[in-house]
Design a protein around this motif. Sequence first.
Motif: not given
Length: 120
Positions: A8-9, A15-17, A37-38, A53-54
Motif C-alpha cells: 500500500d505504501r 501514485r504520488r511520483i 492517477i486513481t 488512470f482516468s
Amino acid sequence: MAKNYRQDRIGEEIRRIISEMLLSDLKDPRLDSMISITDVEVTRDNSYATVYFSPLGVKGSEEELKAHQEEVLEAFNSAKGFIRSRIGHELKLRHTPELIFKVDHSMEYSRHIEDIISTL
C-alpha cells in the motif's frame, strides 16, 4: 487475503511520483489533458505495479472518449522506462516494479449507474 501495508505504501508513493511527473516532467502532448492517477496496485513480491488512470474533462462521443483513452495509454506505455527509472531513483528499492498502465472505468460506471437511478 489481507493486503500488506508495504505494498500500500509503495503504491501510494508510486501514485504520488507519477502525478508529480504529469505536472512537470512528462512533455508528451498526448498527456497534456487532465489525467488522474486513481490507484496503484503492487503485487506481493513487488515485481509489478498496475497503475490505473482516468482522463478527466474529455467531452464528446463515446468513440472520441475511447480514442483519447487509447492515446493516453500509448503515451504512458512509451514513457514507461522514464517513469520507472524515476520511481527507482526516488524510492531506492532493490527492485523497481514493472509498470502496467490500465484505464480506470469506475467513473464511467458510476455515471452509468447514476443515469439508471435518475430514470427510476
